[in-house]
Write an enzyme that holds these catalytic residues in place. Structure first.
Site, short mmCIF file in Angstrom:
data_model
loop_
_atom_site.label_atom_id
_atom_site.label_comp_id
_atom_site.label_asym_id
_atom_site.label_seq_id
_atom_site.Cartn_x
_atom_site.Cartn_y
_atom_site.Cartn_z
N HIS A 196 0.95 2.12 8.32
CA HIS A 196 2.30 1.64 8.07
C HIS A 196 3.19 2.82 7.64
O HIS A 196 2.69 3.92 7.38
CB HIS A 196 2.31 0.55 6.98
CG HIS A 196 1.74 1.00 5.69
ND1 HIS A 196 0.51 0.60 5.24
CD2 HIS A 196 2.22 1.85 4.75
CE1 HIS A 196 0.26 1.18 4.08
NE2 HIS A 196 1.28 1.94 3.76
C1 T46 Z 1 0.74 3.45 0.92
C2 T46 Z 1 -0.69 3.82 0.99
C3 T46 Z 1 -0.95 5.26 0.70
C4 T46 Z 1 0.34 -4.80 -4.31
O1 T46 Z 1 0.34 -6.01 -4.59
N1 T46 Z 1 0.93 -3.89 -5.15
C5 T46 Z 1 0.96 -2.59 -4.86
O2 T46 Z 1 1.52 -1.79 -5.66
C6 T46 Z 1 0.35 -2.13 -3.65
C7 T46 Z 1 0.36 -0.65 -3.30
C8 T46 Z 1 -0.24 -3.03 -2.84
N2 T46 Z 1 -0.24 -4.34 -3.15
C9 T46 Z 1 -0.94 -5.27 -2.28
C10 T46 Z 1 -0.40 -5.37 -0.86
C11 T46 Z 1 -1.62 -5.78 -0.08
O3 T46 Z 1 -1.80 -7.18 -0.14
O4 T46 Z 1 -2.29 -4.79 -2.10
C12 T46 Z 1 -2.78 -5.13 -0.81
C13 T46 Z 1 -3.29 -3.87 -0.11
O5 T46 Z 1 -2.19 -3.04 0.23
P1 T46 Z 1 -2.13 -2.23 1.61
O6 T46 Z 1 -2.85 -2.96 2.68
O7 T46 Z 1 -0.69 -1.88 1.87
O8 T46 Z 1 -2.98 -0.93 1.21
P2 T46 Z 1 -3.05 0.44 2.01
O9 T46 Z 1 -4.18 1.18 1.43
O10 T46 Z 1 -3.05 0.26 3.47
O11 T46 Z 1 -1.66 1.19 1.63
C14 T46 Z 1 -1.38 1.60 0.29
C15 T46 Z 1 0.07 1.26 -0.10
O12 T46 Z 1 0.31 -0.14 0.11
C16 T46 Z 1 1.09 2.03 0.70
O13 T46 Z 1 2.36 1.91 0.08
O14 T46 Z 1 1.61 4.28 1.18
O15 T46 Z 1 -1.54 3.01 0.17
#
Ligand code: T46
Length: 307
Positions: free
Chosen positions: A217
């Site tokens: 993303h």
């Molecule tokens: C990024 C990379 C480096 C929350 O509820 N609060 C938060 O502060 C974050 C970061 C995530 N979430 C929830 C959203 C999703 O339901 O946690 C779940 C996993 O998030 P995501 O699939 O976006 O995780 P990554 O590892 O793909 O990405 C993360 C960050 O979301 C993103 O901003 O830059 O790490």
């Protein structure tokens, strides 16, 4: 090789080159240089290697001294001829001997010191992200009895010697790190001093199996500082100019991502931890989670810029 002796004598007698060294070289003779080369083949806890040009011309010497098998540490020393300065020979020599120290001689830590007056050398070491050591042990310090104003540096096995300043347009930052010989490193950043945005949120990703990919993303507005305090994570970033990668495995290296940058993270080692300091609270509306939408978003941004 013995043929290097006259060129070795050249730097020994060059006041400019030796002015900040604690050993005195001015009165050395050709016989001293020859004896040094002959002795460097002996196994006496010291390794001396010649830095040479592509044409096999001697350019300087790089050494590991005081090799300590108990602490798996050694002291590094390097000298290059005046004509070799600023031409990459010092970096080449250091990189090679540090690699050998960890891979061939199975050491864990290499350290060295420089006179605080030697501003050029200090700029060189700081530019290459070598970490300063503040609490050097008495045993090591006593080798330099009477020598004032020394700055100490160290490299620990696993530190990344990468002197890029950018990856896919994102700034690579050196997180301030203090090393203690034989007792690890402490890294820190201070919000408004070291990070270019106000930090509103910190999150970290842990317990991830090896080979896992996350991310996929971009963000519209969010600014983030990413770093890996433990393990090895590959960070793949894409901007309008294409994709570039960086391995996050050195706790003192961080990447600041600002603007629309597509990111993917690959866990190269189980349980590696990714830490992120972010400029905003969590807001799902700021995410672009579809790659085609990201490409369209970039195009729109470019149109706005060119109007
Ligand atoms: C990024 C990379 C480096 C929350 O509820 N609060 C938060 O502060 C974050 C970061 C995530 N979430 C929830 C959203 C999703 O339901 O946690 C779940 C996993 O998030 P995501 O699939 O976006 O995780 P990554 O590892 O793909 O990405 C993360 C960050 O979301 C993103 O901003 O830059 O790490």
């Amino acid at each position: 090789m013995l043929k290097d002796a006259p060129l070795m004598l050249e730097w020994m007698q060059d006041r400019e080159v030796v002015k900040y060294l604690s050993s005195k070289f001015a009165n050395r003779t050709l016989d001293d240089a020859i004896r040094f080369i002959e002795d460097s083949n002996m196994d006496n806890g010291t390794i001396h290697l010649a830095i040479v040009s592509d044409e096999d011309e001697y350019m300087g010497t790089v050494s590991l001294k005081n090799i300590d098998r108990k602490n798996n540490s050694a002291e590094l020393a390097i000298i290059v001829r005046k004509c070799a300065m600023g031409r990459g020979y010092s970096w080449y020599g250091m990189e090679e001997i540090i690699k050998k120290a960890f891979e061939e001689y199975e050491l864990e830590n290499v350290y060295w010191c420089v006179s605080k007056k030697n501003k050029k050398a200090i700029r060189f070491y700081d530019k290459h992200n070598f970490h300063e050591v503040f609490d050097i042990s008495e045993d090591i310090l006593k080798r330099y009895n009477g020598v004032e104003e020394l700055k100490w540096y160290s490299v620990i096995k696993g530190d990344i010697l990468d002197d890029r300043t950018e990856v896919a347009g994102c700034k690579i930052v050196h997180i301030k790190t203090v090393a203690t010989v034989g007792a690890g490193e402490l890294s820190f950043f201070e919000a408004s001093r070291d990070v270019t945005f106000d930090i509103k949120r910190i999150y970290y990703i842990s317990k991830v199996p090896e080979g896992t990919r996350r991310g996929f993303h971009a963000h519209k507005e969010l600014k983030q500082l990413l770093f890996c305090p433990y393990g090895r994570i590959q960070l793949i970033l894409e901007n309008q100019n294409g994709r570039e990668e960086i391995e996050l495995s050195d706790p003192s290296i961080g990447v600041i991502i600002e603007g629309a940058i597509w990111r993917e993270m690959l866990w190269l080692q189980k349980d590696s931890v990714l830490c992120v300091a972010a400029s905003e609270f969590y807001n799902e509306d700021d995410y672009i989670r579809n790659y085609d939408d990201f490409k369209k978003y970039l195009e729109e941004q470019n149109k706005i810029k060119s109007i």
